[in-house]
Design a protein around this motif. Structure first.
Motif, PDB file in Angstrom:
ATOM      1  N   VAL A 114       3.668   0.494   0.644  1.00 44.46           N
ATOM      2  CA  VAL A 114       3.906   1.825   1.201  1.00 44.46           C
ATOM      3  C   VAL A 114       3.505   1.986   2.665  1.00 44.46           C
ATOM      4  N   LEU A 115       2.619   1.145   3.152  1.00 43.13           N
ATOM      5  CA  LEU A 115       2.188   1.285   4.542  1.00 43.13           C
ATOM      6  C   LEU A 115       3.101   0.494   5.483  1.00 43.13           C
ATOM      7  N   PRO A 116       3.176   0.907   6.735  1.00 49.92           N
ATOM      8  CA  PRO A 116       4.144   0.299   7.659  1.00 49.92           C
ATOM      9  C   PRO A 116       3.662  -1.014   8.286  1.00 49.92           C
ATOM     10  N   PHE A 117       3.180  -1.935   7.465  1.00 52.13           N
ATOM     11  CA  PHE A 117       2.878  -3.270   7.982  1.00 52.13           C
ATOM     12  C   PHE A 117       3.418  -4.280   6.987  1.00 52.13           C
ATOM     13  N   SER A 118       3.761  -5.452   7.484  1.00 48.58           N
ATOM     14  CA  SER A 118       4.339  -6.463   6.623  1.00 48.58           C
ATOM     15  C   SER A 118       4.151  -7.831   7.258  1.00 48.58           C
TER      16      SER A 118
ATOM     17  N   PRO B 235       7.474   1.409 -10.082  1.00 48.53           N
ATOM     18  CA  PRO B 235       6.355   0.472 -10.237  1.00 48.53           C
ATOM     19  C   PRO B 235       5.146   0.844  -9.377  1.00 48.53           C
ATOM     20  N   VAL B 236       5.393   1.410  -8.202  1.00 48.56           N
ATOM     21  CA  VAL B 236       4.284   1.814  -7.341  1.00 48.56           C
ATOM     22  C   VAL B 236       3.491   2.944  -8.005  1.00 48.56           C
TER      23      VAL B 236
ATOM     24  N   ASP C   2      -1.699   9.834  -1.151  1.00 48.73           N
ATOM     25  CA  ASP C   2      -0.802  10.506  -0.195  1.00 48.73           C
ATOM     26  C   ASP C   2       0.287   9.564   0.296  1.00 48.73           C
ATOM     27  N   ALA C   3      -0.081   8.322   0.541  1.00 47.17           N
ATOM     28  CA  ALA C   3       0.902   7.340   1.014  1.00 47.17           C
ATOM     29  C   ALA C   3       1.948   7.054  -0.059  1.00 47.17           C
ATOM     30  N   VAL C   4       1.548   7.079  -1.328  1.00 46.89           N
ATOM     31  CA  VAL C   4       2.491   6.828  -2.421  1.00 46.89           C
ATOM     32  C   VAL C   4       3.567   7.903  -2.445  1.00 46.89           C
TER      33      VAL C   4
END
Length: 142
Positions: A85-89, A56-57, A40-42
């Motif tokens: 894809v998730l909102p952390f980095s 690539p994802v 779902d996140a993709v």
């Protein structure tokens, strides 16, 4: 905790460190459940990032879902997809600007080199079909 372990595996691999102890924590993981979670996140990422950035994802996703992969490869792929894809980095774009994109790019390039042989023509066909479904059949480029 699961995502953290996968991201640590990816980070350790990039740094050339031993990951055996971390992989031991992933041996009994239900990967099918994790694949559904990240799927779902993709799609949400793809819609925001566009057809070129999501390729690539999506390749990673389909290798994870359908490819013959080791626990190490699954952890690397899952970590890269999640990290992208998730909102952390580790290096947030909002703070570091363009440099904030480099950590995600490094992860994608590193894992692509590790699993390039797992991206079959069938997987590329699935990627193309998903991209066509999400963005239409318009061809860009030459």
């Amino acid at each position: 905790m699961f995502i953290t372990i996968c991201v640590l595996v990816l980070t350790y691999m990039i740094m050339g460190k031993d990951v055996k102890s971390l992989l031991g924590k992933l041996k009994n993981v239900d990967w099918k459940e994790k694949i559904v979670d990240v799927g779902d996140a993709v799609r949400k990422y793809a819609v925001k990032a566009g057809r070129v950035a999501c390729r690539p994802v999506l390749q990673f996703y389909y290798v994870l879902k359908y490819g013959e992969t080791t626990v190490l490869e699954k952890a690397l792929i899952y970590a890269t997809i999640s990290y992208t894809v998730l909102p952390f980095s580790i290096l947030p774009k909002s703070v570091y600007g363009f440099v904030g994109c480099l950590d995600e790019g490094l992860a994608i390039v590193f894992v692509m080199k590790k699993i390039r042989g797992k991206i079959t023509p069938e997987i590329n066909d699935m990627v193309d079909a998903a991209i066509s479904e999400w963005f239409g059949d318009l061809e860009f480029g030459m």
